[in-house]
Structures are given as structure tokens and as C-alpha cells.
Motif scaffolding. Structure first.
Motif, PDB file in Angstrom:
ATOM      1  N   ASP A 120      36.925  52.094  44.881  1.00  0.00           N
ATOM      2  CA  ASP A 120      35.961  51.220  45.548  1.00  0.00           C
ATOM      3  C   ASP A 120      34.723  52.013  45.925  1.00  0.00           C
ATOM      4  O   ASP A 120      34.763  52.823  46.863  1.00  0.00           O
ATOM      5  N   THR A 122      31.364  50.925  47.147  1.00  0.00           N
ATOM      6  CA  THR A 122      30.641  49.749  47.628  1.00  0.00           C
ATOM      7  C   THR A 122      29.160  49.799  47.270  1.00  0.00           C
ATOM      8  O   THR A 122      28.570  48.780  46.898  1.00  0.00           O
ATOM      9  N   HIS A 127      34.489  47.931  42.119  1.00  0.00           N
ATOM     10  CA  HIS A 127      35.817  47.751  42.716  1.00  0.00           C
ATOM     11  C   HIS A 127      36.793  47.468  41.585  1.00  0.00           C
ATOM     12  O   HIS A 127      36.802  46.352  41.039  1.00  0.00           O
TER      13      HIS A 127
END
Length: 157
Positions: A120, A122, A127
Motif C-alpha cells: 500500500d 497511498t 494498493h
């Protein structure tokens, strides 16, 4: 004040003792591979080599470290499963680097292991969950004692 300093030093010493390798621990090189191939996974760049393998009764305990920089986010790689189990994970930070210490049991370190990781990031809206293989360079790892091998085989059956 003096008691707080002594208590802090004592707790710090105890914490460092927990992280000391055992006498039977052995360094083991390894490769993180793309699932079902002999090709290195892109994620292998984040795994610190060598790992550590330790005899632990009827199995070996393997410990690997994942190091990631904060520009990827905090602890962006999560090992969900490895060798059909949820690994024990501890997390520490030093400077701009996060370290995931992953520990799991194996009975035959010479077999290719399978795992699943989640990545992950961001800031990149990235993801994904991946299957991977792990190959330990365990040719120099001493076998478990005969008594513990028979116990391990009985627990597998």
C-alpha cells in the motif's frame, strides 16, 4: 528522578536482550521470487539479506526484515501469510526507515515457500496484494535432531 533513570536503563537493557540472537541462530540468504517463477520479485529490494534461521524444537524459526523508506508511506509492505501461516510481525522505526521483522516456522527450510503480501503506497494510489515464493539458501542449515524430526513428521500427518 534517580529511580526513573534506573528504571529506564533497566527496561532498555531488557529490551535489547530480547533482540539478541540465540546461540543456535544462523544467517541464511534468501530470495523473494515472483510467484511460480525463478524471477526475483520487485519487492525483494526491500528485504534485508541475510535473514536468520534458528532450530526451535520440532521446527525452525525463520526471521526476515523488510526495510522501507518513509517516502513510500509508513510500513507499506505487509506479509499476510507465509508458509500457510500468519507470521509474527514487529515494527520499528529508525530515522526515515521503517523495519518490519517477520518471523514464521518451517519444518523443511530447503523447500520453496509460498506467501502473500500486501503493498500500500497511498501517495501513488497503489494498493495490491501479491502471491510470492521464498527460497532460503538452506543447504548449510543443520538438520533437526532425529527425535525432533520424528515429532515434526507426526505433527504434519
Amino acid at each position: 528522578m534517580f529511580k526513573r533513570v534506573i528504571l529506564g536503563l533497566t527496561l532498555g537493557l531488557l529490551g535489547s536482550l530480547v533482540m539478541l540472537p540465540t546461540a543456535d541462530a544462523q544467517a541464511v540468504s534468501y530470495q523473494v521470487l515472483k510467484y511460480g517463477t525463478n524471477d526475483l520479485s520487485y519487492a525483494s529490494a526491500y528485504f534485508v539479506n541475510p535473514g536468520e534461521i534458528t532450530p526451535a524444537g520440532d521446527h525452525y524459526q525463520v526471521t526476515l526484515v523488510i526495510a522501507t523508506q518513509h517516502d513510500l508511506g509508513r510500513f507499506p509492505v505487509t506479509i499476510l501469510t507465509i508458509n500457510n501461516q500468519k507470521p509474527a510481525v514487529s515494527q520499528t522505526t529508525q530515522g526515515d526507515t521503517d523495519y518490519d521483522t517477520v518471523s514464521f516456522a518451517v519444518t523443511d527450510p530447503k523447500q520453496r515457500l509460498t506467501g502473500t503480501m500486501q503493498v500500500d503506497v497511498t501517495s501513488l494510489n497503489y494498493h495490491h496484494t501479491y502471491d510470492f515464493n521464498l527460497r532460503l539458501a538452506a543447504q548449510d542449515v543443520p538438520p533437526l535432531s532425529p527425535a525432533t524430526q520424528s515429532t515434526a513428521q507426526a505433527s504434519i500427518q
